[in-house]
Design a protein around this motif. Structure first.
Motif, mmCIF file in Angstrom:
data_model
loop_
_atom_site.group_PDB
_atom_site.id
_atom_site.type_symbol
_atom_site.label_atom_id
_atom_site.label_comp_id
_atom_site.label_asym_id
_atom_site.label_seq_id
_atom_site.Cartn_x
_atom_site.Cartn_y
_atom_site.Cartn_z
ATOM 1 N N VAL A 125 0.812 -1.208 0.000
ATOM 2 C CA VAL A 125 0.000 0.000 0.000
ATOM 3 C C VAL A 125 0.853 1.269 0.000
ATOM 4 O O VAL A 125 0.648 2.162 -0.822
ATOM 5 N N HIS A 137 0.891 3.801 -3.168
ATOM 6 C CA HIS A 137 0.252 5.104 -2.969
ATOM 7 C C HIS A 137 1.251 6.242 -3.169
ATOM 8 O O HIS A 137 0.936 7.261 -3.787
ATOM 9 N N PRO A 177 -3.379 4.322 -8.278
ATOM 10 C CA PRO A 177 -4.639 3.936 -7.626
ATOM 11 C C PRO A 177 -4.731 2.426 -7.511
ATOM 12 O O PRO A 177 -4.108 1.694 -8.286
ATOM 13 N N SER A 189 -8.124 4.797 -3.928
ATOM 14 C CA SER A 189 -6.703 4.794 -3.602
ATOM 15 C C SER A 189 -6.377 3.554 -2.782
ATOM 16 O O SER A 189 -7.259 2.908 -2.218
ATOM 17 N N TRP A 190 -5.093 3.232 -2.686
ATOM 18 C CA TRP A 190 -4.692 2.081 -1.877
ATOM 19 C C TRP A 190 -5.053 2.253 -0.405
ATOM 20 O O TRP A 190 -5.598 1.319 0.204
ATOM 21 N N PRO A 191 -4.811 3.434 0.207
ATOM 22 C CA PRO A 191 -5.233 3.588 1.606
ATOM 23 C C PRO A 191 -6.746 3.457 1.779
ATOM 24 O O PRO A 191 -7.216 2.884 2.767
ATOM 25 N N ASP A 192 -7.536 3.985 0.821
ATOM 26 C CA ASP A 192 -8.994 3.870 0.909
ATOM 27 C C ASP A 192 -9.443 2.417 0.778
ATOM 28 O O ASP A 192 -10.349 1.973 1.488
#
Length: 204
Positions: free
Chosen positions: A70, A74, A79, A94-97
């Protein structure tokens, strides 16, 4: 380099991969940096079909393998998911989302009593939320099965009845050919025909 081996062509590499199974698959494990909290005691402990036993002792979680990338992905501005529906609406995750949403759903599933080995059935189209649900399920050790909502009810039940899911995740409708189709009656049919289901999540 690792095994001091040289292959003149693809066929030679293939031959090594199917005759030296332990060396080949251990090299794949190492190259892909597969992570396990416990070590494996062998690569191929039982070489029989059916019944082959690979990497006994190892515990691998697919979601953990995915989410260890992640921060780097990111930081590179990549994405995790880009989705576009029939209306031309674009959704980017996004990766964190993706990690946050999967973790939130995973906590909800655990609160509903989902434990490793429990089956979760999904009646969902090819949308970003389906990937969120998949990662949430496998992160808690659940077994995932998905059917698209354009499949007939009987075909879906043929699959889901075999696995006796504890949770059903479904969409309330789909858009196809520019038209909206309600699926709540199908969801109710699925729920009624699957007595093992203890919890239903409906995606709006």
């Amino acid at each position: 380099r690792t095994h001091s081996l040289r292959f003149d062509d693809y066929e030679a590499l293939w031959l090594w991969s199917v005759t030296e199974l332990d060396a080949f698959w251990q090299s794949m494990w190492d190259y892909l940096d597969v992570q396990s909290p416990t070590p494996h005691s062998a690569v191929l402990a039982r070489n029989t079909m059916p019944g082959a036993q690979w990497f006994p002792g190892a515990e691998v979680n697919y979601a953990q393998q995915v989410f260890r990338h992640v921060a780097r992905a990111h930081a590179a501005g990549m994405p995790a998911i880009i989705g576009t529906n029939e209306r031309g609406q674009r959704q980017e995750l996004s990766w964190p989302d993706l990690r946050r949403q999967a973790a939130a759903l995973a906590l909800h599933l655990q609160a509903q009593g989902v434990v490793p080995g429990d089956r979760v059935a999904a009646y969902l189209p090819n949308i970003p939320q389906t990937m969120v649900a998949f990662l949430a399920v496998v992160s808690v050790g659940g077994v995932w099965s998905v059917c698209a909502p354009d499949m007939g009810t009987l075909a879906v039940l043929d699959r889901f009845k075999q696995i006796e899911p504890k949770v059903l995740i479904a969409c309330d409708g789909v858009t196809y050919g520019g038209k909206n189709y309600d699926r709540m009656s199908v969801v109710q049919e699925l729920k009624d025909a699957l007595p093992s289901v203890q919890h239903v999540i409906v995606h709006d």
